[in-house]
Design a protein around this motif. Structure first.
Motif, PDB file in Angstrom:
ATOM      1  N   ALA A  87       0.820  -1.207   0.000  1.00 50.65           N
ATOM      2  CA  ALA A  87       0.000   0.000   0.000  1.00 50.65           C
ATOM      3  C   ALA A  87       0.856   1.259   0.000  1.00 50.65           C
ATOM      4  O   ALA A  87       1.941   1.292   0.559  1.00 50.65           O
ATOM      5  CB  ALA A  87      -0.928  -0.002   1.207  1.00 50.65           C
ATOM      6  N   GLY A  88       0.336   2.250  -0.630  1.00 50.36           N
ATOM      7  CA  GLY A  88       1.013   3.545  -0.726  1.00 50.36           C
ATOM      8  C   GLY A  88       0.669   4.264  -2.019  1.00 50.36           C
ATOM      9  O   GLY A  88       0.213   5.382  -1.972  1.00 50.36           O
ATOM     10  N   PRO A  89       0.910   3.697  -3.191  1.00 54.58           N
ATOM     11  CA  PRO A  89       1.662   2.460  -3.431  1.00 54.58           C
ATOM     12  C   PRO A  89       3.145   2.656  -3.112  1.00 54.58           C
ATOM     13  O   PRO A  89       3.723   3.700  -3.409  1.00 54.58           O
ATOM     14  CB  PRO A  89       1.449   2.174  -4.914  1.00 54.58           C
ATOM     15  CG  PRO A  89       1.180   3.517  -5.526  1.00 54.58           C
ATOM     16  CD  PRO A  89       0.497   4.337  -4.454  1.00 54.58           C
ATOM     17  N   SER A  90       3.728   1.639  -2.501  1.00 52.74           N
ATOM     18  CA  SER A  90       5.128   1.686  -2.080  1.00 52.74           C
ATOM     19  C   SER A  90       5.896   0.496  -2.628  1.00 52.74           C
ATOM     20  O   SER A  90       5.347  -0.590  -2.752  1.00 52.74           O
ATOM     21  CB  SER A  90       5.218   1.653  -0.551  1.00 52.74           C
ATOM     22  OG  SER A  90       4.541   2.743   0.019  1.00 52.74           O
ATOM     23  N   TRP A  91       7.164   0.748  -2.931  1.00 50.52           N
ATOM     24  CA  TRP A  91       8.097  -0.306  -3.321  1.00 50.52           C
ATOM     25  C   TRP A  91       9.280  -0.182  -2.380  1.00 50.52           C
ATOM     26  O   TRP A  91       9.858   0.892  -2.232  1.00 50.52           O
ATOM     27  CB  TRP A  91       8.555  -0.127  -4.767  1.00 50.52           C
ATOM     28  CG  TRP A  91       7.437  -0.260  -5.745  1.00 50.52           C
ATOM     29  CD1 TRP A  91       7.070  -1.388  -6.424  1.00 50.52           C
ATOM     30  CD2 TRP A  91       6.541   0.765  -6.175  1.00 50.52           C
ATOM     31  NE1 TRP A  91       5.994  -1.120  -7.233  1.00 50.52           N
ATOM     32  CE2 TRP A  91       5.654   0.197  -7.097  1.00 50.52           C
ATOM     33  CE3 TRP A  91       6.384   2.120  -5.858  1.00 50.52           C
ATOM     34  CZ2 TRP A  91       4.633   0.918  -7.708  1.00 50.52           C
ATOM     35  CZ3 TRP A  91       5.373   2.842  -6.455  1.00 50.52           C
ATOM     36  CH2 TRP A  91       4.510   2.232  -7.372  1.00 50.52           C
ATOM     37  N   GLY A  96      16.638  -1.496   2.005  1.00 50.17           N
ATOM     38  CA  GLY A  96      15.990  -0.528   2.880  1.00 50.17           C
ATOM     39  C   GLY A  96      15.495   0.721   2.184  1.00 50.17           C
ATOM     40  O   GLY A  96      14.743   1.501   2.768  1.00 50.17           O
ATOM     41  N   SER A  97      15.903   0.948   0.933  1.00 48.42           N
ATOM     42  CA  SER A  97      15.409   2.132   0.224  1.00 48.42           C
ATOM     43  C   SER A  97      13.964   1.907  -0.193  1.00 48.42           C
ATOM     44  O   SER A  97      13.515   0.779  -0.376  1.00 48.42           O
ATOM     45  CB  SER A  97      16.292   2.447  -0.981  1.00 48.42           C
ATOM     46  OG  SER A  97      16.269   1.400  -1.922  1.00 48.42           O
ATOM     47  N   LYS A  98      13.235   3.020  -0.338  1.00 42.28           N
ATOM     48  CA  LYS A  98      11.801   2.928  -0.584  1.00 42.28           C
ATOM     49  C   LYS A  98      11.352   4.100  -1.442  1.00 42.28           C
ATOM     50  O   LYS A  98      11.866   5.205  -1.316  1.00 42.28           O
ATOM     51  CB  LYS A  98      11.089   2.940   0.768  1.00 42.28           C
ATOM     52  CG  LYS A  98       9.603   2.891   0.742  1.00 42.28           C
ATOM     53  CD  LYS A  98       9.103   2.706   2.170  1.00 42.28           C
ATOM     54  CE  LYS A  98       7.822   3.412   2.429  1.00 42.28           C
ATOM     55  NZ  LYS A  98       7.355   3.254   3.803  1.00 42.28           N
ATOM     56  N   ALA A 124       7.558  10.413  -2.699  1.00 43.60           N
ATOM     57  CA  ALA A 124       8.580  10.445  -1.644  1.00 43.60           C
ATOM     58  C   ALA A 124       9.514   9.253  -1.811  1.00 43.60           C
ATOM     59  O   ALA A 124       9.113   8.215  -2.325  1.00 43.60           O
ATOM     60  CB  ALA A 124       7.922  10.395  -0.265  1.00 43.60           C
ATOM     61  N   THR A 125      10.762   9.443  -1.401  1.00 44.04           N
ATOM     62  CA  THR A 125      11.726   8.341  -1.344  1.00 44.04           C
ATOM     63  C   THR A 125      12.401   8.401   0.021  1.00 44.04           C
ATOM     64  O   THR A 125      12.429   9.451   0.665  1.00 44.04           O
ATOM     65  CB  THR A 125      12.802   8.427  -2.450  1.00 44.04           C
ATOM     66  OG1 THR A 125      13.526   9.649  -2.297  1.00 44.04           O
ATOM     67  CG2 THR A 125      12.180   8.360  -3.836  1.00 44.04           C
ATOM     68  N   GLY A 129      19.772   3.633  -1.117  1.00 39.04           N
ATOM     69  CA  GLY A 129      19.898   2.426  -1.911  1.00 39.04           C
ATOM     70  C   GLY A 129      19.349   2.622  -3.308  1.00 39.04           C
ATOM     71  O   GLY A 129      19.263   3.743  -3.801  1.00 39.04           O
ATOM     72  N   VAL A 130      18.935   1.539  -3.937  1.00 36.04           N
ATOM     73  CA  VAL A 130      18.537   1.555  -5.339  1.00 36.04           C
ATOM     74  C   VAL A 130      17.331   2.459  -5.611  1.00 36.04           C
ATOM     75  O   VAL A 130      17.236   3.055  -6.676  1.00 36.04           O
ATOM     76  CB  VAL A 130      18.298   0.120  -5.862  1.00 36.04           C
ATOM     77  CG1 VAL A 130      17.040  -0.481  -5.286  1.00 36.04           C
ATOM     78  CG2 VAL A 130      18.267   0.086  -7.374  1.00 36.04           C
ATOM     79  N   PHE A 131      16.399   2.604  -4.668  1.00 31.86           N
ATOM     80  CA  PHE A 131      15.206   3.419  -4.909  1.00 31.86           C
ATOM     81  C   PHE A 131      15.363   4.878  -4.474  1.00 31.86           C
ATOM     82  O   PHE A 131      14.449   5.678  -4.651  1.00 31.86           O
ATOM     83  CB  PHE A 131      13.984   2.807  -4.215  1.00 31.86           C
ATOM     84  CG  PHE A 131      13.519   1.507  -4.819  1.00 31.86           C
ATOM     85  CD1 PHE A 131      13.740   1.199  -6.149  1.00 31.86           C
ATOM     86  CD2 PHE A 131      12.842   0.581  -4.046  1.00 31.86           C
ATOM     87  CE1 PHE A 131      13.306   0.004  -6.703  1.00 31.86           C
ATOM     88  CE2 PHE A 131      12.391  -0.620  -4.585  1.00 31.86           C
ATOM     89  CZ  PHE A 131      12.622  -0.911  -5.921  1.00 31.86           C
ATOM     90  N   THR A 132      16.494   5.242  -3.922  1.00 33.56           N
ATOM     91  CA  THR A 132      16.703   6.588  -3.393  1.00 33.56           C
ATOM     92  C   THR A 132      16.476   7.683  -4.427  1.00 33.56           C
ATOM     93  O   THR A 132      15.891   8.719  -4.116  1.00 33.56           O
ATOM     94  CB  THR A 132      18.136   6.718  -2.814  1.00 33.56           C
ATOM     95  OG1 THR A 132      18.307   5.706  -1.823  1.00 33.56           O
ATOM     96  CG2 THR A 132      18.386   8.084  -2.215  1.00 33.56           C
TER      97      THR A 132
END
Length: 176
Positions: A87-91, A96-98, A124-125, A129-132
């Motif tokens: 949910a968020g939608p979030s990845w 730990g990056s989001k 937002a991030t 890490g990779v999603f930053t």
């Protein structure tokens, strides 16, 4: 073996090994990312789209399966777990990056029994890490995930339904 076909077979093998030569479906115009963006990561998701039976917005005596949230595992090309989608939608990556997205555009899937393809911008991030540095996310190549075509009933109010789906998620950030 026909030696005349050998160069073509070799080319196909090299393409498959490079994992970039397969022809992906073209991305519809509304889902294109700006030219200033570069692909950071491509992942495959397998999971469910969760729907809940609730009254319709316009008529409380009618009920529908309303989208609640996704729940999926993000996988690399070789099938390794990379993170999760919720949910968020979030990845969220295993590092730990989001990234939390916001829908910018949607496009009906070429497969009518599958959820729409999407373009999302990063709202937002967090983490390092990779999603930053993600600024856009595309959801493409969806299979399944739609709510049932038949509406739910009042006696099902509050019940949840989990519709299996798969999709490809492409994450983009500013070109450097």
């Amino acid at each position: 073996m026909n030696f005349r076909s050998f160069p073509r077979m070799l080319q196909m093998s090299v393409c498959m090994a490079a994992a970039g030569c397969a022809t992906a479906p073209s991305v519809p115009g509304p889902l294109q990312v700006p030219a200033t963006q570069a692909l950071i990561k491509q992942l495959h998701a397998t999971g469910v789209q969760i729907y809940q039976c609730q009254p319709t917005k316009g008529d409380a005596s009618q009920f529908e399966w309303a989208f609640k949230q996704p729940e999926a595992t993000l996988l690399t090309k070789d099938g390794r777990s990379f993170g999760k989608h919720y949910a968020g939608p979030s990845w969220e990556a295993n590092d730990g990056s989001k990234v939390i997205g916001q829908v910018v555009a949607h496009y009906d899937s070429p497969n009518p029994s599958s959820i729409a393809w999407l373009l999302l911008s990063a709202k937002a991030t967090s983490g390092n890490g990779v999603f930053t540095d993600v600024q856009f996310v595309q959801r493409l190549n969806t299979v399944g995930g739609n709510a049932p075509l038949v509406a739910c009933r009042q006696d099902q109010a509050g019940q949840q339904l989990r519709a299996s789906y798969t999709a490809d998620y492409l994450f983009y950030g500013a070109k450097r």
